[in-house]
Design a protein around this motif. Structure first.
Motif, PDB file in Angstrom:
ATOM      1  N   LEU A  81      -9.427  36.426  25.600  1.00  0.00           N
ATOM      2  CA  LEU A  81      -8.860  36.124  26.910  1.00  0.00           C
ATOM      3  C   LEU A  81      -7.379  35.777  26.766  1.00  0.00           C
ATOM      4  O   LEU A  81      -6.914  35.424  25.677  1.00  0.00           O
ATOM      5  N   PRO A  82      -6.627  35.858  27.861  1.00  0.00           N
ATOM      6  CA  PRO A  82      -5.223  35.419  27.812  1.00  0.00           C
ATOM      7  C   PRO A  82      -5.129  33.964  27.350  1.00  0.00           C
ATOM      8  O   PRO A  82      -6.067  33.180  27.526  1.00  0.00           O
ATOM      9  N   THR A  83      -4.001  33.599  26.785  1.00  0.00           N
ATOM     10  CA  THR A  83      -3.800  32.224  26.325  1.00  0.00           C
ATOM     11  C   THR A  83      -3.767  31.262  27.508  1.00  0.00           C
ATOM     12  O   THR A  83      -3.625  31.676  28.668  1.00  0.00           O
ATOM     13  N   GLU A  84      -3.879  29.968  27.214  1.00  0.00           N
ATOM     14  CA  GLU A  84      -3.805  28.966  28.276  1.00  0.00           C
ATOM     15  C   GLU A  84      -2.493  29.094  29.047  1.00  0.00           C
ATOM     16  O   GLU A  84      -2.470  29.010  30.280  1.00  0.00           O
ATOM     17  N   THR A  85      -1.402  29.301  28.316  1.00  0.00           N
ATOM     18  CA  THR A  85      -0.094  29.422  28.966  1.00  0.00           C
ATOM     19  C   THR A  85      -0.051  30.631  29.889  1.00  0.00           C
ATOM     20  O   THR A  85       0.459  30.560  31.017  1.00  0.00           O
ATOM     21  N   ASP A  86      -0.609  31.759  29.421  1.00  0.00           N
ATOM     22  CA  ASP A  86      -0.633  32.966  30.252  1.00  0.00           C
ATOM     23  C   ASP A  86      -1.480  32.759  31.502  1.00  0.00           C
ATOM     24  O   ASP A  86      -1.118  33.217  32.600  1.00  0.00           O
ATOM     25  N   LEU A  87      -2.611  32.064  31.354  1.00  0.00           N
ATOM     26  CA  LEU A  87      -3.471  31.805  32.512  1.00  0.00           C
ATOM     27  C   LEU A  87      -2.797  30.842  33.487  1.00  0.00           C
ATOM     28  O   LEU A  87      -2.941  30.975  34.708  1.00  0.00           O
ATOM     29  N   MET A  88      -2.063  29.872  32.956  1.00  0.00           N
ATOM     30  CA  MET A  88      -1.312  28.951  33.822  1.00  0.00           C
ATOM     31  C   MET A  88      -0.315  29.726  34.678  1.00  0.00           C
ATOM     32  O   MET A  88      -0.192  29.492  35.887  1.00  0.00           O
ATOM     33  N   ASP A  89       0.389  30.668  34.042  1.00  0.00           N
ATOM     34  CA  ASP A  89       1.371  31.473  34.770  1.00  0.00           C
ATOM     35  C   ASP A  89       0.689  32.417  35.752  1.00  0.00           C
ATOM     36  O   ASP A  89       1.155  32.601  36.885  1.00  0.00           O
ATOM     37  N   GLN A  90      -0.421  33.012  35.324  1.00  0.00           N
ATOM     38  CA  GLN A  90      -1.117  33.985  36.166  1.00  0.00           C
ATOM     39  C   GLN A  90      -1.662  33.355  37.442  1.00  0.00           C
ATOM     40  O   GLN A  90      -1.565  33.935  38.527  1.00  0.00           O
ATOM     41  N   TYR A  91      -2.223  32.138  37.309  1.00  0.00           N
ATOM     42  CA  TYR A  91      -2.853  31.495  38.462  1.00  0.00           C
ATOM     43  C   TYR A  91      -1.982  30.412  39.095  1.00  0.00           C
ATOM     44  O   TYR A  91      -2.357  29.822  40.109  1.00  0.00           O
ATOM     45  N   VAL A  97      -1.227  27.335  37.997  1.00  0.00           N
ATOM     46  CA  VAL A  97      -1.934  26.055  37.971  1.00  0.00           C
ATOM     47  C   VAL A  97      -1.554  25.298  36.705  1.00  0.00           C
ATOM     48  O   VAL A  97      -0.866  25.818  35.828  1.00  0.00           O
ATOM     49  N   SER A  98      -2.041  24.061  36.602  1.00  0.00           N
ATOM     50  CA  SER A  98      -1.736  23.223  35.442  1.00  0.00           C
ATOM     51  C   SER A  98      -2.627  23.578  34.258  1.00  0.00           C
ATOM     52  O   SER A  98      -3.657  24.250  34.401  1.00  0.00           O
ATOM     53  N   ARG A  99      -2.246  23.080  33.093  1.00  0.00           N
ATOM     54  CA  ARG A  99      -3.048  23.303  31.886  1.00  0.00           C
ATOM     55  C   ARG A  99      -4.422  22.646  32.021  1.00  0.00           C
ATOM     56  O   ARG A  99      -5.429  23.173  31.558  1.00  0.00           O
ATOM     57  N   ILE A 100      -4.463  21.470  32.659  1.00  0.00           N
ATOM     58  CA  ILE A 100      -5.740  20.771  32.849  1.00  0.00           C
ATOM     59  C   ILE A 100      -6.712  21.635  33.647  1.00  0.00           C
ATOM     60  O   ILE A 100      -7.904  21.720  33.332  1.00  0.00           O
ATOM     61  N   THR A 101      -6.197  22.309  34.684  1.00  0.00           N
ATOM     62  CA  THR A 101      -7.043  23.165  35.520  1.00  0.00           C
ATOM     63  C   THR A 101      -7.566  24.354  34.724  1.00  0.00           C
ATOM     64  O   THR A 101      -8.747  24.710  34.811  1.00  0.00           O
ATOM     65  N   VAL A 102      -6.694  24.968  33.930  1.00  0.00           N
ATOM     66  CA  VAL A 102      -7.107  26.103  33.096  1.00  0.00           C
ATOM     67  C   VAL A 102      -8.177  25.672  32.100  1.00  0.00           C
ATOM     68  O   VAL A 102      -9.190  26.353  31.915  1.00  0.00           O
ATOM     69  N   ARG A 103      -7.971  24.526  31.471  1.00  0.00           N
ATOM     70  CA  ARG A 103      -8.936  24.059  30.474  1.00  0.00           C
ATOM     71  C   ARG A 103     -10.288  23.745  31.108  1.00  0.00           C
ATOM     72  O   ARG A 103     -11.335  23.975  30.497  1.00  0.00           O
ATOM     73  N   ALA A 104     -10.276  23.213  32.337  1.00  0.00           N
ATOM     74  CA  ALA A 104     -11.536  22.940  33.037  1.00  0.00           C
ATOM     75  C   ALA A 104     -12.286  24.237  33.312  1.00  0.00           C
ATOM     76  O   ALA A 104     -13.518  24.300  33.194  1.00  0.00           O
ATOM     77  N   ALA A 105     -11.550  25.289  33.672  1.00  0.00           N
ATOM     78  CA  ALA A 105     -12.177  26.586  33.942  1.00  0.00           C
ATOM     79  C   ALA A 105     -12.775  27.182  32.668  1.00  0.00           C
ATOM     80  O   ALA A 105     -13.909  27.677  32.668  1.00  0.00           O
ATOM     81  N   ILE A 106     -12.024  27.129  31.574  1.00  0.00           N
ATOM     82  CA  ILE A 106     -12.511  27.675  30.306  1.00  0.00           C
ATOM     83  C   ILE A 106     -13.728  26.895  29.825  1.00  0.00           C
ATOM     84  O   ILE A 106     -14.697  27.468  29.314  1.00  0.00           O
ATOM     85  N   LYS A 107     -13.703  25.573  30.020  1.00  0.00           N
ATOM     86  CA  LYS A 107     -14.843  24.742  29.619  1.00  0.00           C
ATOM     87  C   LYS A 107     -16.095  25.144  30.397  1.00  0.00           C
ATOM     88  O   LYS A 107     -17.201  25.198  29.840  1.00  0.00           O
ATOM     89  N   GLU A 108     -15.950  25.426  31.688  1.00  0.00           N
ATOM     90  CA  GLU A 108     -17.087  25.846  32.516  1.00  0.00           C
ATOM     91  C   GLU A 108     -17.664  27.161  31.999  1.00  0.00           C
ATOM     92  O   GLU A 108     -18.886  27.317  31.882  1.00  0.00           O
ATOM     93  N   LEU A 109     -16.799  28.105  31.668  1.00  0.00           N
ATOM     94  CA  LEU A 109     -17.257  29.391  31.137  1.00  0.00           C
ATOM     95  C   LEU A 109     -17.901  29.215  29.764  1.00  0.00           C
ATOM     96  O   LEU A 109     -18.889  29.878  29.436  1.00  0.00           O
ATOM     97  N   GLU A 110     -17.346  28.315  28.973  1.00  0.00           N
ATOM     98  CA  GLU A 110     -17.903  28.058  27.644  1.00  0.00           C
ATOM     99  C   GLU A 110     -19.291  27.435  27.756  1.00  0.00           C
ATOM    100  O   GLU A 110     -20.214  27.813  27.024  1.00  0.00           O
ATOM    101  N   ASP A 111     -19.459  26.494  28.680  1.00  0.00           N
ATOM    102  CA  ASP A 111     -20.759  25.852  28.882  1.00  0.00           C
ATOM    103  C   ASP A 111     -21.807  26.849  29.359  1.00  0.00           C
ATOM    104  O   ASP A 111     -23.006  26.655  29.124  1.00  0.00           O
ATOM    105  N   ALA A 112     -21.359  27.902  30.044  1.00  0.00           N
ATOM    106  CA  ALA A 112     -22.272  28.944  30.529  1.00  0.00           C
ATOM    107  C   ALA A 112     -22.476  30.043  29.494  1.00  0.00           C
ATOM    108  O   ALA A 112     -23.107  31.064  29.779  1.00  0.00           O
ATOM    109  N   ASP A 113     -21.939  29.832  28.270  1.00  0.00           N
ATOM    110  CA  ASP A 113     -22.094  30.781  27.163  1.00  0.00           C
ATOM    111  C   ASP A 113     -21.454  32.139  27.456  1.00  0.00           C
ATOM    112  O   ASP A 113     -21.877  33.158  26.902  1.00  0.00           O
ATOM    113  N   MET A 114     -20.444  32.153  28.313  1.00  0.00           N
ATOM    114  CA  MET A 114     -19.764  33.413  28.605  1.00  0.00           C
ATOM    115  C   MET A 114     -18.551  33.620  27.707  1.00  0.00           C
ATOM    116  O   MET A 114     -18.123  34.757  27.497  1.00  0.00           O
ATOM    117  N   VAL A 115     -17.982  32.522  27.194  1.00  0.00           N
ATOM    118  CA  VAL A 115     -16.853  32.622  26.271  1.00  0.00           C
ATOM    119  C   VAL A 115     -17.055  31.638  25.129  1.00  0.00           C
ATOM    120  O   VAL A 115     -17.850  30.700  25.224  1.00  0.00           O
TER     121      VAL A 115
END
Length: 234
Positions: free
Chosen positions: A33-43, A45-63
């Motif tokens: 996936l794009p880096t945290e910085t790239d996702l911050m720029d793309q959406y 949003v803050s780094r905290i928001t990006v990390r919360a999204a990645i954590k949700e996907l990780e908990d769902a075993d998608m990443v």
């Protein structure tokens, strides 16, 4: 782009967008996936928001996140059936042990991505969730988190300090198939505190996807076992 004025939290909007791209093949198994910085720029949003999204996907075993390398779309793994013929309570009694249960939390929450995908609920639909500590002869042994389908909302008024399966059967809920997965995990702070182990200690994680006799999903269960205190047979 995410909508700042939407009722859906920003991180959930990112989760939904990335999930659509994964399901649609934009990101394939093993893709980075794009880096945290790239996702911050793309959406935007803050780094905290990006990390919360990645954590949700990780908990769902998608990443999966690999330290020093990045975040990758999860590769499918072979799964093996683990025996679930006996409930925790019954297994303890057969071994001559005394089971007990402490209800740590019980309340209504917004579903995680994993809950939504299995239970078929909307992201804005509250579901009942419980956290229970299972003890054997008074010793903390299993930390269990259950998310229930709306059809089991009656559990909010039940005593869940005993066998859940017995409570369900008393309400005429006929249990059907159960898909169980098993893997090793490592204790986080919350798990370590409740199971009385060191943070990072190896634990055994069971995830049950339980359906009723008609094949309808009724609850998703995450059970973390202290491997120092139990042996398993299959």
């Amino acid at each position: 782009m995410v909508k700042a004025m939407s009722a859906v939290p920003l991180y959930k909007q990112i989760v939904n967008d990335l999930m659509e791209k994964i399901d649609g093949g934009v990101f394939k198994e093993g893709d980075k996936l794009p880096t945290e910085t790239d996702l911050m720029d793309q959406y935007d949003v803050s780094r905290i928001t990006v990390r919360a999204a990645i954590k949700e996907l990780e908990d769902a075993d998608m990443v999966e996140r690999t330290r020093g390398k990045g975040t990758f779309v999860t590769m499918k793994r072979d799964t093996y059936a683990a025996d679930d013929r006996e409930s925790f309570t019954h297994s303890c009694m057969l071994s001559g042990k005394k089971p007990s249960t402490k209800v740590l939390q019980a309340g209504w929450v917004y579903p995680s991505l994993k809950d939504m995908r299995f239970l078929g609920v909307r992201e804005d639909e509250n579901i009942l969730q419980t956290r229970r500590l299972r003890l054997v002869d008074g010793v903390p042994t299993v930390l269990e988190t259950n998310s229930y389908a709306p059809s089991l909302s009656f559990l909010d008024h039940e005593d869940l300090s005993g066998s859940l399966l017995e409570v369900l059967e008393s309400h005429g809920v006929s249990l059907g198939s159960n898909e169980r997965t098993l893997q090793v995990c490592f204790a986080n702070g919350y798990e370590a505190e409740n199971l009385n182990v060191e943070t990072g200690a190896a634990l055994l994680l069971f995830v049950d996807k339980r359906c009723d006799s008609e094949g309808q999903p009724i609850f998703l269960s995450r059970q973390v076992y202290c491997t120092e205190r139990l042996k398993f047979y299959l």
